[in-house]
Design a protein around this motif. Structure first.
Motif, mmCIF file in Angstrom:
data_model
loop_
_atom_site.group_PDB
_atom_site.id
_atom_site.type_symbol
_atom_site.label_atom_id
_atom_site.label_comp_id
_atom_site.label_asym_id
_atom_site.label_seq_id
_atom_site.Cartn_x
_atom_site.Cartn_y
_atom_site.Cartn_z
ATOM 1 N N ARG A 23 -26.307 -60.967 14.619
ATOM 2 C CA ARG A 23 -26.771 -61.535 13.349
ATOM 3 C C ARG A 23 -27.536 -60.487 12.531
ATOM 4 N NH1 ARG A 23 -26.312 -67.177 13.596
ATOM 5 N NH2 ARG A 23 -25.989 -67.986 15.704
ATOM 6 N N ARG A 24 -28.351 -59.697 13.214
ATOM 7 C CA ARG A 24 -29.129 -58.660 12.527
ATOM 8 C C ARG A 24 -28.209 -57.622 11.891
ATOM 9 N NH1 ARG A 24 -30.399 -53.596 13.778
ATOM 10 N NH2 ARG A 24 -32.302 -52.651 12.931
ATOM 11 N N ALA A 25 -27.214 -57.165 12.631
ATOM 12 C CA ALA A 25 -26.282 -56.171 12.106
ATOM 13 C C ALA A 25 -25.560 -56.701 10.870
ATOM 14 C CB ALA A 25 -25.272 -55.785 13.185
ATOM 15 N N ALA A 26 -25.232 -57.988 10.891
ATOM 16 C CA ALA A 26 -24.554 -58.597 9.751
ATOM 17 C C ALA A 26 -25.434 -58.569 8.502
ATOM 18 C CB ALA A 26 -24.163 -60.036 10.094
ATOM 19 N N ILE A 27 -26.695 -58.946 8.658
ATOM 20 C CA ILE A 27 -27.594 -58.993 7.504
ATOM 21 C C ILE A 27 -27.914 -57.590 7.002
ATOM 22 C CG2 ILE A 27 -29.877 -59.728 6.723
ATOM 23 C CD1 ILE A 27 -29.699 -62.058 8.660
ATOM 24 N N VAL A 28 -28.094 -56.653 7.920
ATOM 25 C CA VAL A 28 -28.318 -55.265 7.509
ATOM 26 C C VAL A 28 -27.145 -54.774 6.671
ATOM 27 C CG1 VAL A 28 -28.464 -52.883 8.337
ATOM 28 C CG2 VAL A 28 -29.870 -54.647 9.402
ATOM 29 N N LYS A 29 -25.936 -55.126 7.071
ATOM 30 C CA LYS A 29 -24.747 -54.714 6.329
ATOM 31 C C LYS A 29 -24.738 -55.333 4.937
ATOM 32 C CE LYS A 29 -20.759 -56.120 7.911
ATOM 33 N NZ LYS A 29 -19.515 -56.227 8.737
ATOM 34 N N ALA A 30 -25.134 -56.611 4.854
ATOM 35 C CA ALA A 30 -25.168 -57.287 3.553
ATOM 36 C C ALA A 30 -26.155 -56.628 2.602
ATOM 37 C CB ALA A 30 -25.527 -58.761 3.743
ATOM 38 N N LEU A 31 -27.290 -56.175 3.131
ATOM 39 C CA LEU A 31 -28.355 -55.634 2.292
ATOM 40 C C LEU A 31 -28.269 -54.122 2.096
ATOM 41 C CD1 LEU A 31 -31.405 -57.717 3.609
ATOM 42 C CD2 LEU A 31 -29.806 -58.241 1.766
ATOM 43 N N THR A 32 -27.286 -53.484 2.727
ATOM 44 C CA THR A 32 -27.148 -52.025 2.579
ATOM 45 C C THR A 32 -25.726 -51.657 2.146
ATOM 46 O OG1 THR A 32 -26.748 -51.836 4.975
ATOM 47 C CG2 THR A 32 -29.010 -51.480 4.204
ATOM 48 N N THR A 33 -24.810 -51.562 3.069
ATOM 49 C CA THR A 33 -23.455 -51.093 2.739
ATOM 50 C C THR A 33 -22.692 -52.076 1.854
ATOM 51 O OG1 THR A 33 -22.604 -52.025 4.812
ATOM 52 C CG2 THR A 33 -23.295 -49.726 4.843
ATOM 53 N N ASP A 34 -22.932 -53.387 2.014
ATOM 54 C CA ASP A 34 -22.226 -54.394 1.207
ATOM 55 C C ASP A 34 -23.107 -54.960 0.104
ATOM 56 O OD1 ASP A 34 -20.208 -54.003 3.009
ATOM 57 O OD2 ASP A 34 -20.467 -55.910 4.063
ATOM 58 N N GLU A 90 -37.106 -54.806 -4.909
ATOM 59 C CA GLU A 90 -38.069 -55.847 -4.522
ATOM 60 C C GLU A 90 -37.357 -57.084 -4.001
ATOM 61 O OE1 GLU A 90 -41.788 -55.021 -7.592
ATOM 62 O OE2 GLU A 90 -40.084 -56.235 -8.247
ATOM 63 N N TRP A 91 -36.265 -57.440 -4.659
ATOM 64 C CA TRP A 91 -35.528 -58.633 -4.249
ATOM 65 C C TRP A 91 -34.907 -58.448 -2.868
ATOM 66 C CZ3 TRP A 91 -29.930 -59.425 -4.245
ATOM 67 C CH2 TRP A 91 -29.571 -60.752 -3.962
ATOM 68 N N LEU A 92 -34.283 -57.302 -2.640
ATOM 69 C CA LEU A 92 -33.678 -57.037 -1.328
ATOM 70 C C LEU A 92 -34.742 -56.994 -0.239
ATOM 71 C CD1 LEU A 92 -31.042 -54.309 -2.263
ATOM 72 C CD2 LEU A 92 -30.606 -56.707 -1.701
ATOM 73 N N SER A 93 -35.901 -56.428 -0.541
ATOM 74 C CA SER A 93 -36.998 -56.371 0.437
ATOM 75 C C SER A 93 -37.478 -57.774 0.793
ATOM 76 C CB SER A 93 -38.162 -55.546 -0.117
ATOM 77 O OG SER A 93 -37.783 -54.209 -0.342
ATOM 78 N N LEU A 94 -37.561 -58.644 -0.211
ATOM 79 C CA LEU A 94 -38.001 -60.018 0.023
ATOM 80 C C LEU A 94 -36.987 -60.772 0.881
ATOM 81 C CD1 LEU A 94 -40.199 -62.087 -0.657
ATOM 82 C CD2 LEU A 94 -38.855 -62.742 -2.661
ATOM 83 N N VAL A 95 -35.709 -60.598 0.576
ATOM 84 C CA VAL A 95 -34.661 -61.236 1.390
ATOM 85 C C VAL A 95 -34.716 -60.699 2.820
ATOM 86 C CG1 VAL A 95 -32.179 -61.531 1.697
ATOM 87 C CG2 VAL A 95 -33.163 -61.640 -0.595
ATOM 88 N N ALA A 96 -34.978 -59.393 2.963
ATOM 89 C CA ALA A 96 -35.054 -58.787 4.295
ATOM 90 C C ALA A 96 -36.180 -59.398 5.117
ATOM 91 C CB ALA A 96 -35.242 -57.276 4.168
#
Length: 250
Positions: A23-34, A90-96
């Motif tokens: 699950r973590r790898a998926a979210i990291v991908k959403a907030l970085t590469t995707d 800021e938005w991506l950091s908050l989602v993270a």
């Protein structure tokens, strides 16, 4: 909805940790590469949306589960509404941050559901805590910490070991292998058990992390002075809050 339900039920610490990593790898991908695709899917004009990380390392933006209570804890609701009100960073950091909290809640939901004991929960948390948070990855803090850790590891290891207290409750400033404890007599063990935390005044917590002040030589629960074992590894000279304030006034 696939995003709000588990694809399987992990029943051991290792299986729950594997679920967490997926699950973590998926979210990291959403907030970085995707991130561009993720950004477009979070349209503020749509209804409340959630970011789901799936165990198979895939992510999706979707509506929350309709059933109450849901099968699994739900992620932060309405992440799309703040998209245009903050800078992208800021938005991506908050989602993270909210995603980190969700991952923990899911993992410990499984721990409760399958009756993990204290030591199993502790082991699960330690395994999770050894992995950088999504927030640290998204903001670049993880790389900075890795560089700092590598630079200070050799120089600080022996020093930091001299001021932490083992779970057996030894009051010595030097960490000793467990086999050497056999020479401690019962009277000494009784004395060590009466060691009081300089912050909360309690003597309990023998199985917790303790740290000793290099100035006043008082012992403290790590949680009372907000020092973790990992952080202690990089402290050359630990000064408790009281000693720090005295030196500041001087």
């Amino acid at each position: 909805m696939e995003g709000g339900a588990a694809l399987y039920n992990p029943r051991t610490v290792e299986e729950v940790f594997k679920d967490f990593k997926g699950r973590r790898a998926a979210i990291v991908k959403a907030l970085t590469t995707d991130v561009q695709e993720f950004y477009q899917q979070c349209d503020p004009e749509k209804e409340n949306l959630c970011l789901y990380g799936l165990p198979n390392e895939e992510w999706e933006v979707n509506l929350p589960a309709e059933e109450v209570p849901p099968e699994l804890p739900e992620p932060a609701l309405g992440i799309n509404f703040a998209r245009d009100g903050l800078s992208e960073k800021e938005w991506l950091s908050l989602v993270a941050i909210h995603s980190d909290a969700w991952l923990l809640s899911v993992s410990f939901y499984f721990g409760s559901r399958f009756s993990f004991y204290k030591e199993e929960r502790k082991r699960l948390f330690n395994m999770i805590n050894d992995v950088p948070t999504i927030f640290e990855v998204v903001t670049g803090m993880a790389k900075a910490k890795d560089k700092s850790s590598a630079a200070n590891q050799n120089g600080n290891k022996s020093k930091s070991n001299s001021k932490v207290r083992t779970s057996e409750g030894k009051s010595s400033k030097t960490m000793q292998p467990k086999e050497e404890d056999e020479g401690i007599d019962e009277d000494d063990e009784d004395d060590h058990g009466e060691t009081l935390c300089g912050a909360c005044g309690d003597s309990d917590g023998a199985d917790e992390f303790w740290i000793c002040c290099d100035l006043c030589e008082k012992w403290f629960h790590g949680k009372c002075v907000k020092i973790t074992p990992a952080r202690a590894e990089h402290i050359k000279q630990y000064k408790c809050p009281s000693c720090s304030n005295k030196r500041a006034r001087a």
